[in-house]
Design a protein around this motif. Sequence first.
Motif, PDB file in Angstrom:
ATOM      1  N   VAL A  50      22.742  -4.803  33.826  1.00 28.44           N
ATOM      2  CA  VAL A  50      23.119  -4.097  34.913  1.00 28.44           C
ATOM      3  C   VAL A  50      22.090  -3.220  35.826  1.00 28.44           C
ATOM      4  N   LEU A  51      21.102  -2.666  35.266  1.00 28.94           N
ATOM      5  CA  LEU A  51      19.898  -2.267  35.911  1.00 28.94           C
ATOM      6  C   LEU A  51      19.081  -3.285  36.831  1.00 28.94           C
ATOM      7  N   ALA A  52      19.207  -4.437  36.416  1.00 25.97           N
ATOM      8  CA  ALA A  52      18.731  -5.459  37.374  1.00 25.97           C
ATOM      9  C   ALA A  52      19.419  -6.118  38.662  1.00 25.97           C
ATOM     10  N   THR A  53      20.855  -5.792  38.451  1.00 25.46           N
ATOM     11  CA  THR A  53      21.664  -6.707  39.453  1.00 25.46           C
ATOM     12  C   THR A  53      22.437  -5.914  40.354  1.00 25.46           C
ATOM     13  N   VAL A  54      23.075  -4.668  39.583  1.00 25.89           N
ATOM     14  CA  VAL A  54      24.134  -4.091  40.321  1.00 25.89           C
ATOM     15  C   VAL A  54      23.895  -3.720  41.732  1.00 25.89           C
ATOM     16  N   PRO A  55      25.001  -3.637  42.827  1.00 28.67           N
ATOM     17  CA  PRO A  55      24.565  -3.502  44.066  1.00 28.67           C
ATOM     18  C   PRO A  55      24.118  -2.109  44.642  1.00 28.67           C
ATOM     19  N   GLU A  56      24.493  -1.189  43.821  1.00 29.45           N
ATOM     20  CA  GLU A  56      24.284   0.265  44.246  1.00 29.45           C
ATOM     21  C   GLU A  56      22.770   0.735  43.680  1.00 29.45           C
ATOM     22  N   ALA A  75      15.496  -9.951  36.367  1.00 26.58           N
ATOM     23  CA  ALA A  75      14.608  -8.344  36.501  1.00 26.58           C
ATOM     24  C   ALA A  75      13.517  -8.856  37.034  1.00 26.58           C
ATOM     25  N   LEU A  76      12.911 -10.273  36.761  1.00 22.31           N
ATOM     26  CA  LEU A  76      11.679 -10.371  37.552  1.00 22.31           C
ATOM     27  C   LEU A  76      12.007 -10.663  38.797  1.00 22.31           C
ATOM     28  N   ALA A  77      13.130 -11.027  39.439  1.00 27.41           N
ATOM     29  CA  ALA A  77      13.389 -11.436  40.687  1.00 27.41           C
ATOM     30  C   ALA A  77      13.503  -9.715  41.388  1.00 27.41           C
ATOM     31  N   GLU A  78      14.223  -8.884  40.770  1.00 30.28           N
ATOM     32  CA  GLU A  78      14.435  -7.477  41.174  1.00 30.28           C
ATOM     33  C   GLU A  78      13.040  -6.989  41.345  1.00 30.28           C
ATOM     34  N   ARG A 114       8.844 -10.775  41.369  1.00 31.48           N
ATOM     35  CA  ARG A 114       8.205 -11.876  40.847  1.00 31.48           C
ATOM     36  C   ARG A 114       8.975 -13.097  40.854  1.00 31.48           C
ATOM     37  N   TYR A 115       9.094 -13.637  41.994  1.00 28.91           N
ATOM     38  CA  TYR A 115      10.129 -14.662  42.240  1.00 28.91           C
ATOM     39  C   TYR A 115       9.626 -16.034  41.698  1.00 28.91           C
ATOM     40  N   ASP A 116       8.344 -16.338  41.728  1.00 30.12           N
ATOM     41  CA  ASP A 116       7.997 -17.589  40.933  1.00 30.12           C
ATOM     42  C   ASP A 116       8.136 -17.666  39.529  1.00 30.12           C
ATOM     43  N   GLU A 117       8.061 -16.613  38.854  1.00 35.34           N
ATOM     44  CA  GLU A 117       8.190 -16.638  37.618  1.00 35.34           C
ATOM     45  C   GLU A 117       9.822 -16.648  37.366  1.00 35.34           C
ATOM     46  N   ALA A 118      10.390 -16.098  38.240  1.00 34.40           N
ATOM     47  CA  ALA A 118      11.922 -16.028  38.062  1.00 34.40           C
ATOM     48  C   ALA A 118      12.594 -17.805  38.081  1.00 34.40           C
ATOM     49  N   VAL A 119      11.808 -18.204  39.106  1.00 33.18           N
ATOM     50  CA  VAL A 119      12.463 -19.363  39.475  1.00 33.18           C
ATOM     51  C   VAL A 119      12.049 -20.460  38.260  1.00 33.18           C
ATOM     52  N   LYS A 120      10.902 -20.129  37.522  1.00 37.29           N
ATOM     53  CA  LYS A 120      10.584 -21.114  36.397  1.00 37.29           C
ATOM     54  C   LYS A 120      11.417 -20.723  35.461  1.00 37.29           C
ATOM     55  N   LEU A 121      11.754 -19.571  35.200  1.00 36.01           N
ATOM     56  CA  LEU A 121      12.409 -19.154  34.010  1.00 36.01           C
ATOM     57  C   LEU A 121      14.012 -19.738  34.286  1.00 36.01           C
ATOM     58  N   GLU A 138      14.301 -18.700  44.888  1.00 37.94           N
ATOM     59  CA  GLU A 138      13.738 -19.751  45.539  1.00 37.94           C
ATOM     60  C   GLU A 138      13.553 -19.051  47.244  1.00 37.94           C
ATOM     61  N   GLN A 139      14.664 -18.248  47.834  1.00 37.11           N
ATOM     62  CA  GLN A 139      14.549 -17.628  48.967  1.00 37.11           C
ATOM     63  C   GLN A 139      13.760 -16.422  48.987  1.00 37.11           C
ATOM     64  N   GLY A 140      13.268 -15.952  47.929  1.00 38.42           N
ATOM     65  CA  GLY A 140      12.496 -14.442  47.740  1.00 38.42           C
ATOM     66  C   GLY A 140      13.621 -13.302  47.737  1.00 38.42           C
ATOM     67  N   LYS A 141      14.759 -13.653  47.063  1.00 34.46           N
ATOM     68  CA  LYS A 141      15.717 -12.646  47.211  1.00 34.46           C
ATOM     69  C   LYS A 141      16.400 -12.342  45.608  1.00 34.46           C
ATOM     70  N   PRO A 142      16.481 -11.057  45.342  1.00 33.43           N
ATOM     71  CA  PRO A 142      17.106 -11.007  44.175  1.00 33.43           C
ATOM     72  C   PRO A 142      18.643 -11.009  43.858  1.00 33.43           C
ATOM     73  N   THR A 143      19.148 -11.266  42.979  1.00 34.28           N
ATOM     74  CA  THR A 143      20.808 -11.279  42.891  1.00 34.28           C
ATOM     75  C   THR A 143      21.310 -10.107  42.613  1.00 34.28           C
ATOM     76  N   ARG A 144      22.730  -9.987  43.045  1.00 41.05           N
ATOM     77  CA  ARG A 144      23.567  -9.179  42.769  1.00 41.05           C
ATOM     78  C   ARG A 144      24.880  -9.433  42.029  1.00 41.05           C
ATOM     79  N   GLU A 145      24.644 -10.610  41.520  1.00 40.35           N
ATOM     80  CA  GLU A 145      25.870 -11.088  40.645  1.00 40.35           C
ATOM     81  C   GLU A 145      25.232 -11.543  38.900  1.00 40.35           C
ATOM     82  N   GLY A 146      25.639 -10.199  38.493  1.00 40.82           N
ATOM     83  CA  GLY A 146      25.022 -10.335  37.001  1.00 40.82           C
ATOM     84  C   GLY A 146      25.873 -11.464  36.047  1.00 40.82           C
TER      85      GLY A 146
END
Length: 532
Positions: free
Chosen positions: A427-433, A466-469, A472-479, A507-515
Amino acid sequence: MMRPSVWLVALVLGACSEPDVALVPVPAADVSKLAASVRNRVNASRAEFDRIAATKPRHVVLGNAYGDLGLTYHAQDLAAAAEAAYLNARALAPKEKRWPYLLGHLYADSSRLPEAIAQFEAVLAIDPEDTPAQVYLAQLYTQQGELDKARALFEKARDKNDARAAALTGLGKVALARRDYREAAQDFESALQMVPGASRLRQPLAAAYRGLGESAKAEEILKGYSPAGLEPGLPDPVVDLLADRVASPHVLISRGKRFGKAGRFDLAEPAFRTAVEGDPKNSEALANLGISLANLGRTAEAQGFLEQAVALDPGDVSAQFSLGVIHDRQGRDAEAIMHYRTAVERDPENLQALAHLADATLRSGSAEGAMKLYRQALEKNPDSPRFLFSYAMASVKAGRSAEARRSLEKLTAVEREPVFVNALARVLATVPETPVRDGARALEMSRALYESTQHNADVGQTYAMALAETGRYDEAVKLQKAAIGGFEVSGPAWLIPLLKRNLALYEQGKPTREGWAPEDPLFQPRSPAVRP
């Protein structure tokens, strides 16, 4: 009414060459308010006793006559008369183990545990290899905290094939009481292998794994737990003989409920069925027969009896709730909701019905409606982990992120179970608000949890989020790629599209809002009691 019989026995004893035996008076049982079938059974048994006593028989014959009379009284729950008859049977036939055995059950049913223990000990003094007595006495020793004595008896019973599962269950409980969690887990696992349907064992088994520090495994085990489930038992011809003497529908229902409470629905079912045969319009008997059949997996037959019960008494909360469970198991949510709602309306304090109604409402697509129901449950039990978590997931589904975070914060403050911590981090990593999110905290929580759960794949998803948020996108992609590889092999298939959507964002350097995926089982809750 019993005094003439006792007087006759006194004459017989005085006239025999055998030594006198001190007997206790058998109190007259008032059967005037009982059903005709019960009066007939008691009067016939008493007449047969009088006939035997009049022949001035030897002690052992008269003792058995007293024992048979006690059986009839005991079967109708006429405890005082049964006790006196059994005591006389013991005095006259001291080598017959049935009478102390039945006295033990009579005392145990009345919570007179020290007296029950003494009687079962007397049985084993007569026959040290009596397996049911070994198991029942060991169970009483466990309740009284005499764990060494209990363990010794359970170990003896474990060698008997028909008692092995029950003995392993007892040994597991003894080990759990001693905090020997490894041994407890092994014993409960072995018992479950022998009786896979013994779902009540999953609660103490989960407690054992918690004691071993394996919380994630404990949570998984609890998914199959049902408080109404079975616990391993063993054949008991003497108790079966007692059940055969029951004539009163009221007593049959009471006896069936006791069996049901102990998880012995195999014994409860014939008691309730006999009650229905004696009184086909007894809605309580019909409802309980249906409930027992449902717990035995005989769903279609259970539904028929429960529908009869509801037709006779629409206000029977137990029947309404159980019929809801039957429909629930069949995936018929609309019908289940109807019966659950009726049960809750009739009994607003029924938390089990309220929880099932909320679950079915969430499954039907009404997240806001489910939130309202879970909130009602929390008003009655504000610290319940089950309701706090369910309310949080309904809030996520409804898009009420602040509510979800509040509920999970309260939950994880007292319950650090991985599934709860993982949900809060997600929730802390992905919610839209934006005000609700906290990427840095999500990263700290998910990283620690990922390590402590030996790189659990579900937690790995959250860690990547959480990495993407936090950029830290490269690490997020790898994981995320590692997670996709693992889930493509082991499933579930519905999760793969979400994983790939999130990977594309990283991969586009964006976080997710879909948990969570829309198909996630967390949005399709179903209590263990209603799982097919």
